[in-house]
Design a protein around this motif. Structure first.
Motif, PDB file in Angstrom:
ATOM      1  N   LYS A   1       0.782  -1.182  -0.004  1.00 31.74           N
ATOM      2  CA  LYS A   1      -0.078  -0.083   0.065  1.00 31.74           C
ATOM      3  C   LYS A   1       0.957   1.316   0.061  1.00 31.74           C
ATOM      4  O   LYS A   1       0.288   2.391  -0.242  1.00 31.74           O
ATOM      5  CB  LYS A   1      -1.182   0.044   1.240  1.00 31.74           C
ATOM      6  N   ASP A   2       2.014   1.304   0.420  1.00 29.25           N
ATOM      7  CA  ASP A   2       3.163   2.363   0.444  1.00 29.25           C
ATOM      8  C   ASP A   2       3.846   2.209  -0.828  1.00 29.25           C
ATOM      9  O   ASP A   2       5.029   2.809  -0.675  1.00 29.25           O
ATOM     10  CB  ASP A   2       3.806   2.290   1.565  1.00 29.25           C
ATOM     11  N   GLY A   3       3.541   1.632  -1.880  1.00 27.15           N
ATOM     12  CA  GLY A   3       4.169   1.388  -3.054  1.00 27.15           C
ATOM     13  C   GLY A   3       5.647   0.421  -2.776  1.00 27.15           C
ATOM     14  O   GLY A   3       6.680   0.710  -3.416  1.00 27.15           O
ATOM     15  N   GLY A   4       5.800  -0.407  -1.684  1.00 31.89           N
ATOM     16  CA  GLY A   4       6.973  -1.331  -1.388  1.00 31.89           C
ATOM     17  C   GLY A   4       7.826  -0.552  -0.929  1.00 31.89           C
ATOM     18  O   GLY A   4       8.857  -1.112  -0.701  1.00 31.89           O
ATOM     19  N   ARG A   5       7.575   0.698  -0.338  1.00 37.46           N
ATOM     20  CA  ARG A   5       8.627   1.459   0.512  1.00 37.46           C
ATOM     21  C   ARG A   5       8.423   1.346   1.959  1.00 37.46           C
ATOM     22  O   ARG A   5       7.269   1.089   2.356  1.00 37.46           O
ATOM     23  CB  ARG A   5       8.393   2.885   0.098  1.00 37.46           C
ATOM     24  N   ALA A   6       9.346   1.830   2.799  1.00 42.49           N
ATOM     25  CA  ALA A   6       8.980   1.879   4.210  1.00 42.49           C
ATOM     26  C   ALA A   6       8.933   3.174   4.664  1.00 42.49           C
ATOM     27  O   ALA A   6       9.430   4.121   4.160  1.00 42.49           O
ATOM     28  CB  ALA A   6      10.555   1.368   4.734  1.00 42.49           C
ATOM     29  N   GLU A   7       7.823   3.348   5.369  1.00 42.57           N
ATOM     30  CA  GLU A   7       7.547   4.678   6.043  1.00 42.57           C
ATOM     31  C   GLU A   7       8.179   4.714   7.457  1.00 42.57           C
ATOM     32  O   GLU A   7       7.814   3.882   8.402  1.00 42.57           O
ATOM     33  CB  GLU A   7       5.916   5.016   6.147  1.00 42.57           C
ATOM     34  N   LEU A   8       8.958   5.726   7.546  1.00 44.09           N
ATOM     35  CA  LEU A   8       9.607   5.837   8.996  1.00 44.09           C
ATOM     36  C   LEU A   8       8.715   6.728   9.755  1.00 44.09           C
ATOM     37  O   LEU A   8       8.157   7.720   9.266  1.00 44.09           O
ATOM     38  CB  LEU A   8      10.932   6.738   8.927  1.00 44.09           C
ATOM     39  N   ILE A   9       8.410   6.263  10.767  1.00 49.12           N
ATOM     40  CA  ILE A   9       7.446   6.929  11.783  1.00 49.12           C
ATOM     41  C   ILE A   9       8.053   7.023  13.178  1.00 49.12           C
ATOM     42  O   ILE A   9       8.865   6.274  13.647  1.00 49.12           O
ATOM     43  CB  ILE A   9       6.070   6.041  11.836  1.00 49.12           C
ATOM     44  N   ALA A  10       7.631   8.290  13.786  1.00 46.24           N
ATOM     45  CA  ALA A  10       8.010   8.491  15.021  1.00 46.24           C
ATOM     46  C   ALA A  10       6.650   8.396  15.836  1.00 46.24           C
ATOM     47  O   ALA A  10       5.790   8.994  15.503  1.00 46.24           O
ATOM     48  CB  ALA A  10       8.488   9.890  15.417  1.00 46.24           C
ATOM     49  N   THR A  11       6.738   7.777  17.211  1.00 50.31           N
ATOM     50  CA  THR A  11       5.424   7.709  18.003  1.00 50.31           C
ATOM     51  C   THR A  11       5.559   8.073  19.450  1.00 50.31           C
ATOM     52  O   THR A  11       6.496   7.849  19.954  1.00 50.31           O
ATOM     53  CB  THR A  11       5.047   5.976  17.941  1.00 50.31           C
ATOM     54  N   PHE A  12       4.437   8.794  19.958  1.00 50.10           N
ATOM     55  CA  PHE A  12       4.763   9.474  21.132  1.00 50.10           C
ATOM     56  C   PHE A  12       4.167   8.348  21.929  1.00 50.10           C
ATOM     57  O   PHE A  12       3.131   7.947  21.881  1.00 50.10           O
ATOM     58  CB  PHE A  12       3.903  10.813  21.259  1.00 50.10           C
ATOM     59  N   LYS A  13       4.748   8.192  23.023  1.00 48.63           N
ATOM     60  CA  LYS A  13       4.434   7.228  24.089  1.00 48.63           C
ATOM     61  C   LYS A  13       4.492   7.669  25.540  1.00 48.63           C
ATOM     62  O   LYS A  13       5.243   8.799  25.893  1.00 48.63           O
ATOM     63  CB  LYS A  13       5.412   5.948  24.338  1.00 48.63           C
ATOM     64  N   GLY A  14       3.918   7.014  26.660  1.00 46.22           N
ATOM     65  CA  GLY A  14       4.099   7.420  27.874  1.00 46.22           C
ATOM     66  C   GLY A  14       3.228   8.380  28.773  1.00 46.22           C
ATOM     67  O   GLY A  14       3.232   8.832  29.652  1.00 46.22           O
ATOM     68  N   GLY A  15       2.277   8.814  27.869  1.00 48.48           N
ATOM     69  CA  GLY A  15       1.309   9.960  28.287  1.00 48.48           C
ATOM     70  C   GLY A  15       1.022  10.931  27.152  1.00 48.48           C
ATOM     71  O   GLY A  15       1.236  10.689  26.042  1.00 48.48           O
ATOM     72  N   ASN A  16       0.315  11.921  27.521  1.00 42.61           N
ATOM     73  CA  ASN A  16      -0.208  12.937  26.618  1.00 42.61           C
ATOM     74  C   ASN A  16       0.782  14.107  26.431  1.00 42.61           C
ATOM     75  O   ASN A  16       0.914  14.919  27.294  1.00 42.61           O
ATOM     76  CB  ASN A  16      -1.577  13.327  27.209  1.00 42.61           C
ATOM     77  N   PRO A  17       1.339  14.080  25.280  1.00 39.68           N
ATOM     78  CA  PRO A  17       2.587  15.245  25.243  1.00 39.68           C
ATOM     79  C   PRO A  17       1.902  16.575  25.032  1.00 39.68           C
ATOM     80  O   PRO A  17       0.897  16.785  24.661  1.00 39.68           O
ATOM     81  CB  PRO A  17       3.215  14.871  23.949  1.00 39.68           C
ATOM     82  N   ASP A  18       2.770  17.517  25.629  1.00 39.54           N
ATOM     83  CA  ASP A  18       2.506  18.914  25.212  1.00 39.54           C
ATOM     84  C   ASP A  18       2.880  19.309  24.006  1.00 39.54           C
ATOM     85  O   ASP A  18       3.360  18.371  23.215  1.00 39.54           O
ATOM     86  CB  ASP A  18       3.359  19.819  26.086  1.00 39.54           C
ATOM     87  N   ALA A  19       2.558  20.586  23.422  1.00 38.17           N
ATOM     88  CA  ALA A  19       3.066  20.822  22.106  1.00 38.17           C
ATOM     89  C   ALA A  19       4.467  20.700  22.126  1.00 38.17           C
ATOM     90  O   ALA A  19       4.974  21.341  23.114  1.00 38.17           O
ATOM     91  CB  ALA A  19       2.472  22.391  21.873  1.00 38.17           C
ATOM     92  N   GLY A  20       5.107  20.957  20.924  1.00 37.46           N
ATOM     93  CA  GLY A  20       6.485  20.955  20.984  1.00 37.46           C
ATOM     94  C   GLY A  20       6.832  20.670  19.419  1.00 37.46           C
ATOM     95  O   GLY A  20       6.057  20.643  18.582  1.00 37.46           O
ATOM     96  N   THR A  21       8.409  20.609  19.158  1.00 36.66           N
ATOM     97  CA  THR A  21       8.795  20.515  17.746  1.00 36.66           C
ATOM     98  C   THR A  21       9.489  19.388  17.706  1.00 36.66           C
ATOM     99  O   THR A  21      10.347  19.019  18.598  1.00 36.66           O
ATOM    100  CB  THR A  21       9.529  21.955  17.315  1.00 36.66           C
ATOM    101  N   LEU A  22       9.470  18.688  16.473  1.00 35.30           N
ATOM    102  CA  LEU A  22      10.241  17.299  16.193  1.00 35.30           C
ATOM    103  C   LEU A  22      10.875  17.656  14.973  1.00 35.30           C
ATOM    104  O   LEU A  22      10.443  18.128  14.097  1.00 35.30           O
ATOM    105  CB  LEU A  22       9.358  16.237  16.261  1.00 35.30           C
ATOM    106  N   SER A  23      12.464  17.498  14.873  1.00 30.46           N
ATOM    107  CA  SER A  23      12.970  17.544  13.576  1.00 30.46           C
ATOM    108  C   SER A  23      13.832  16.484  13.367  1.00 30.46           C
ATOM    109  O   SER A  23      14.367  15.977  14.164  1.00 30.46           O
ATOM    110  CB  SER A  23      13.922  18.996  13.799  1.00 30.46           C
ATOM    111  N   TRP A  24      13.945  16.232  12.167  1.00 30.15           N
ATOM    112  CA  TRP A  24      14.752  15.089  11.654  1.00 30.15           C
ATOM    113  C   TRP A  24      15.585  15.414  10.477  1.00 30.15           C
ATOM    114  O   TRP A  24      15.106  16.157   9.501  1.00 30.15           O
ATOM    115  CB  TRP A  24      14.016  13.926  11.487  1.00 30.15           C
ATOM    116  N   ALA A  25      16.850  14.640  10.487  1.00 27.93           N
ATOM    117  CA  ALA A  25      17.610  14.519   9.228  1.00 27.93           C
ATOM    118  C   ALA A  25      18.115  13.197   9.037  1.00 27.93           C
ATOM    119  O   ALA A  25      18.677  12.685  10.027  1.00 27.93           O
ATOM    120  CB  ALA A  25      18.724  15.588   9.449  1.00 27.93           C
TER     121      ALA A  25
END
Length: 166
Positions: free
Chosen positions: A136-160
């Motif tokens: 369903k993703d064209g045979g590619r891997a979707e990298l995902i980040a998952t928040f755990k441990g509670g209800n996060p506050d607003a914030g910023t996530l950056s990746w390279a």
């Protein structure tokens, strides 16, 4: 569970990509290693919400330059990074509750396994098996980040993400 995408790829911040420059265009640092993904997401998330970091080939080998940076998401919040079939194969339980920080994209990968392609890190028997599981993703891997441990506050996530498909 909500699903988010990065700001540069998302419609809400389309104007930002022109102002920042061509952040999604890859460059070659040594003839082999490519910046494959670079983006950021800012928002308010809930426990088990995911942020899509982007798509890569299952044969990708990640370079140690790959990082995730974050701001304070609140008390007792952790972040996992991986793929849907193994959501913490790259980063498991990274504490994002403290002040701003960063983590290697390969934080939870043993030093002896860092040369392996993503399909092996995610526990598949072969690249073909991984591609078949992600049709369903064209045979590619979707990298995902998952928040755990509670209800996060607003914030910023950056990746390279740096690496190369083999």
């Amino acid at each position: 569970m909500a699903r988010f995408i990065g700001a540069i790829l998302g419609a809400a911040h389309v104007a930002a990509s022109g102002a920042i420059g061509s952040l999604t265009d890859p460059f070659f640092s040594n003839g082999r290693v490519v910046r494959m993904l670079r983006d950021y997401w800012t928002g308010d998330a809930a426990q088990d919400d995911i942020v899509s970091l982007g798509y890569v080939d299952w044969t990708t080998r990640f370079d140690a330059l790959s990082t995730v940076e974050f701001t304070d998401f609140g008390t007792a919040i952790t972040l996992d990074v991986g793929v849907a079939s193994d959501p913490d194969c790259l980063i498991a339980a990274q504490d994002v509750a403290a002040a701003a920080g960063s983590a290697s994209m390969l934080k939870s990968v043993g030093i002896g396994d860092r040369h392996k392609p993503l399909w092996q890190l995610a526990g598949y028997a072969s690249a073909q098996a991984a591609r078949a599981a992600s049709v369903k993703d064209g045979g590619r891997a979707e990298l995902i980040a998952t928040f755990k441990g509670g209800n996060p506050d607003a914030g910023t996530l950056s990746w390279a993400v740096y690496g190369s498909a083999q």
